[in-house]
Design an enzyme around this catalytic site. Structure first.
Site, mmCIF file in Angstrom:
data_model
loop_
_atom_site.group_PDB
_atom_site.id
_atom_site.type_symbol
_atom_site.label_atom_id
_atom_site.label_comp_id
_atom_site.label_asym_id
_atom_site.label_seq_id
_atom_site.Cartn_x
_atom_site.Cartn_y
_atom_site.Cartn_z
ATOM 1 N NE ARG A 1 3.954 -9.496 -3.350
ATOM 2 C CZ ARG A 1 4.537 -9.811 -2.195
ATOM 3 N NH1 ARG A 1 3.873 -10.465 -1.281
ATOM 4 N NH2 ARG A 1 5.793 -9.477 -1.972
ATOM 5 C CG ASP B 1 -1.604 -11.485 4.634
ATOM 6 O OD1 ASP B 1 -2.222 -11.449 5.718
ATOM 7 O OD2 ASP B 1 -1.168 -10.467 4.058
ATOM 8 C CE LYS C 1 7.332 -15.732 1.679
ATOM 9 N NZ LYS C 1 6.653 -15.015 0.589
ATOM 10 C CB THR C 2 8.235 -13.169 5.008
ATOM 11 O OG1 THR C 2 8.458 -11.791 4.645
ATOM 12 C CG2 THR C 2 7.995 -13.219 6.506
ATOM 13 C CG ASP D 1 8.902 -8.383 5.016
ATOM 14 O OD1 ASP D 1 9.900 -8.232 4.295
ATOM 15 O OD2 ASP D 1 7.749 -8.111 4.659
ATOM 16 N N GLY E 1 6.573 -12.801 -1.781
ATOM 17 C CA GLY E 1 7.919 -12.331 -2.114
ATOM 18 C C GLY E 1 8.975 -13.419 -1.964
HETATM 19 P P1 FBP Z 1 6.560 -11.409 1.551
HETATM 20 O O1 FBP Z 1 6.024 -10.937 2.872
HETATM 21 O O2 FBP Z 1 5.516 -11.884 0.630
HETATM 22 O O3 FBP Z 1 7.642 -12.433 1.763
HETATM 23 O O4 FBP Z 1 7.266 -10.198 0.800
HETATM 24 C C1 FBP Z 1 8.070 -9.309 1.468
HETATM 25 C C2 FBP Z 1 8.582 -8.178 0.618
HETATM 26 O O5 FBP Z 1 9.876 -8.451 0.154
HETATM 27 C C3 FBP Z 1 8.534 -6.871 1.399
HETATM 28 O O6 FBP Z 1 9.717 -6.703 2.149
HETATM 29 C C4 FBP Z 1 8.338 -5.848 0.323
HETATM 30 O O7 FBP Z 1 7.666 -4.703 0.788
HETATM 31 C C5 FBP Z 1 7.475 -6.569 -0.676
HETATM 32 O O8 FBP Z 1 7.763 -7.943 -0.523
HETATM 33 C C6 FBP Z 1 7.722 -6.141 -2.093
HETATM 34 O O9 FBP Z 1 6.774 -6.741 -2.900
HETATM 35 P P2 FBP Z 1 6.973 -7.037 -4.444
HETATM 36 O O10 FBP Z 1 7.862 -8.237 -4.528
HETATM 37 O O11 FBP Z 1 5.604 -7.380 -4.906
HETATM 38 O O12 FBP Z 1 7.590 -5.850 -5.080
#
Ligand code: FBP
Length: 546
Positions: A142, A173, A199-200, A202, A78
């Site tokens: 991803r 991951d 990175k994230t 979250d 993400g």
């Molecule tokens: P990452 O952990 O890969 O940084 O992504 C986080 C996130 O933004 C989450 O908060 C959310 O649930 C998910 O990605 C949404 O995924 P997508 O971008 O595939 O809709």
């Protein structure tokens, strides 16, 4: 690309670097390290990358000669504000070491390495993206890098481009996979280094070595601005309860940080719901009680923050989702069309889970059966928990009205904040932090490191006092059950109920629930006094005891 006046001014911003990365750089190495758990197993699985020391970059008077090197960079998962600055920091660091060094960007995530899709970074391209949000410079994806076949496909292009190293910018991951890749290339003696970057948005990739994952700061500030605006609207019109779902997949860090910044009436923390073994009805009753209490004082308005992963933390739902995961993975399930899925699921589920599934509004039940992401996770961002909760609160209040326990009015509005914040222009904190991470990554590569993640510490202090370096990825690993098998993984950091941020929230929430104690944080500021522009999150400050 046309640019606004702010974008032009922002492009000229020079990120602040820690003292250790500004001039000539020396490497200070610590003692050998151990993994956080399952030491013997992790050591056996990573014989070439286990036990390496922590690394710190310190200033020196001695100038060093650097041979030209080539690096390939990958954005994984993400989007998170600041990703472009990691690339810019890496590029500038590389070119400073030796102008003949080259940086390639693999396109659309890890898949770009496997499919040999890449571009070479140029001064012009880098300048276009300095201090900007988004991952659009090279795109993200991803695809999981975990099969030997992918590693070997990647080697073909690595050889063709003469790459010395791959830098992977990702979450827990992706960095776990970066470590597996580093070990594989080291075991094969391929002479390719692999470096990760945390990175994230979250905020769940953090531990003793990683203070925070980049993007969390900007994303939370962006959501907090909008939540503040909604709270002011709520307090002006005094007729709506706003149910606001916030991203964060599993962890509730974003919801908690936004609660600390905005002081809403209610914020649910998934980790607490699980710890206290609460049911959906417990959560609904808690919210409805806050609504009723405020109504008794004539306040028929308020805000409720809901972490997007909540459903998975309610024990009964956890069991249902686990059974659904197994069921949907069967060959039989794949032959059932969308139309027949509900009946199929209801027939096959165990009695308790079938009863829960049947009790859900059809939309929510359907969302629980949607495709999983490539890591096997339920796509929680697609589940409308905010609507589910507000509908159930409305039903409870209607029942209480009949019993004379509720006298007010209840009208709900729904919001989901996630994508709005993931590509915001990085705050000064994220712009500086990311640029320093990229510069650290360049140093880790130049110093021959592999299986390391770039880190920057002491970030609650002014940037000049930040400390940059690297942590062996194996140091952050333990064994966990994933998809039925024990796997070496970086430990995910959920909200700790004994941690200072949660304690601060818990100490205040009763007052926030009853009174109107809203805070309106306002938009991120890029230019101005440092106490306005350069502050980190409240979570980080509280965690560091500041
Ligand atoms: P990452 O952990 O890969 O940084 O992504 C986080 C996130 O933004 C989450 O908060 C959310 O649930 C998910 O990605 C949404 O995924 P997508 O971008 O595939 O809709």
């Amino acid at each position: 690309m046309e640019k606004s006046a702010l974008q032009i001014a922002r492009a000229a911003y020079q990120p602040k670097l820690p003292a250790g990365l500004r001039g000539n750089v020396a490497v200070k190495e610590g003692e050998p390290t151990q993994s956080v758990g399952n030491q013997e197993e992790i050591k056996a699985l990573f014989p070439n990358t286990y036990g390496m020391p922590l690394v710190e970059f310190v200033p020196t008077d001695e100038a060093k000669e650097y041979a030209p090197i080539n690096i390939g960079i990958i954005l994984s998962g993400g989007q998170a504000p600041g990703g472009h600055n990691v690339i810019c920091g890496l590029y500038d660091g590389l070119k400073k070491q030796n102008p003949a060094s080259k940086l390639y960007g693999f396109l659309m995530g890890p898949g770009g390495l496997v499919d040999h899709k890449y571009i070479e970074m140029t001064d012009e391209l880098i300048d276009e993206y300095r201090n900007t949000g988004g991952f659009d410079m090279i795109g993200s994806g991803r695809t999981k890098l975990e099969e030997v076949e992918q590693f070997e496909k990647g080697m073909e292009i690595i050889r063709e481009l003469g790459l010395n190293a791959i830098v992977i910018i990702g979450g827990d991951d992706s960095n776990t996979n970066a470590c597996v890749l580093a070990e594989y290339y080291a075991a094969k003696n391929y002479g390719v280094q692999v470096i990760g970057c945390p990175k994230t948005i979250d905020g769940d990739l953090k531990n003793d070595q990683i203070e925070t994952s980049f993007g969390f700061d900007t994303a939370c500030k962006t959501y907090a601005e909008v939540i503040g605006n909604i709270q002011r609207d709520a307090n002006s019109a005094r007729k709506y309860w706003h149910f606001i779902k916030l991203m964060g997949r599993s962890a509730s860090h974003i919801a908690l940080e936004c609660a600390l910044q905005c002081q809403p009436n209610v914020c649910i923390i998934s980790e607490e719901v699980e710890e206290k073994n609460q049911t959906l009805d417990d959560v609904v009753t808690y919210i409805a009680s806050a609504v009723a209490k405020r109504a008794a004082a004539g306040n028929n308005f308020g805000t409720v923050l809901i972490p997007e992963g909540l459903i998975e933390f309610i024990p009964a739902f956890k069991a249902l989702i686990a059974e659904l995961n197994d069921l949907l993975a069967t060959e039989e399930a794949k032959t059932v069309g969308v139309a027949g899925l509900r009946a199929f699921v209801l027939e096959k589920l165990s009695a308790t889970n079938a009863a829960l599934y049947e009790s859900l509004p059809e939309g929510v039940a359907k969302q629980l059966t949607l495709d999983r992401d490539p890591h096997g996770n339920v796509q929680v961002s697609l589940i409308e928990t905010e609507k589910l909760l507000s509908e159930m609160v409305a039903a409870k209040l209607a029942a209480w009205k009949k019993e004379g326990k509720f006298n007010g009015k209840f009208a709900a509005q729904h919001h989901f904040f996630g994508y709005e914040g993931r590509c915001a222009a990085p705050s000064n904190y994220d712009a500086d932090y990311c640029y320093a991470l990229g510069t650290s990554a360049a140093q880790l590569v130049a110093n021959g490191k592999t299986g390391y993640m770039a880190i920057v510490k002491n970030t609650t202090a002014p940037a000049s006092e930040w400390v940059a370096g690297g942590v062996p990825i194996t140091m952050m690993m333990n064994m966990e059950r994933r998809h039925g098998a024990m796997k070496p993984v970086i430990r995910k950091a959920l909200v700790r109920l004994d941690g200072a941020p949660f304690k601060e929230f818990a100490a205040n929430r009763e007052e926030w629930a009853e009174k109107t104690s809203f805070v309106y944080p306002g938009p991120i500021q890029y230019f101005g006094p440092t106490e306005v522009c350069d502050q980190c999150t409240m979570t980080l400050k509280l965690e560091q005891g500041k």
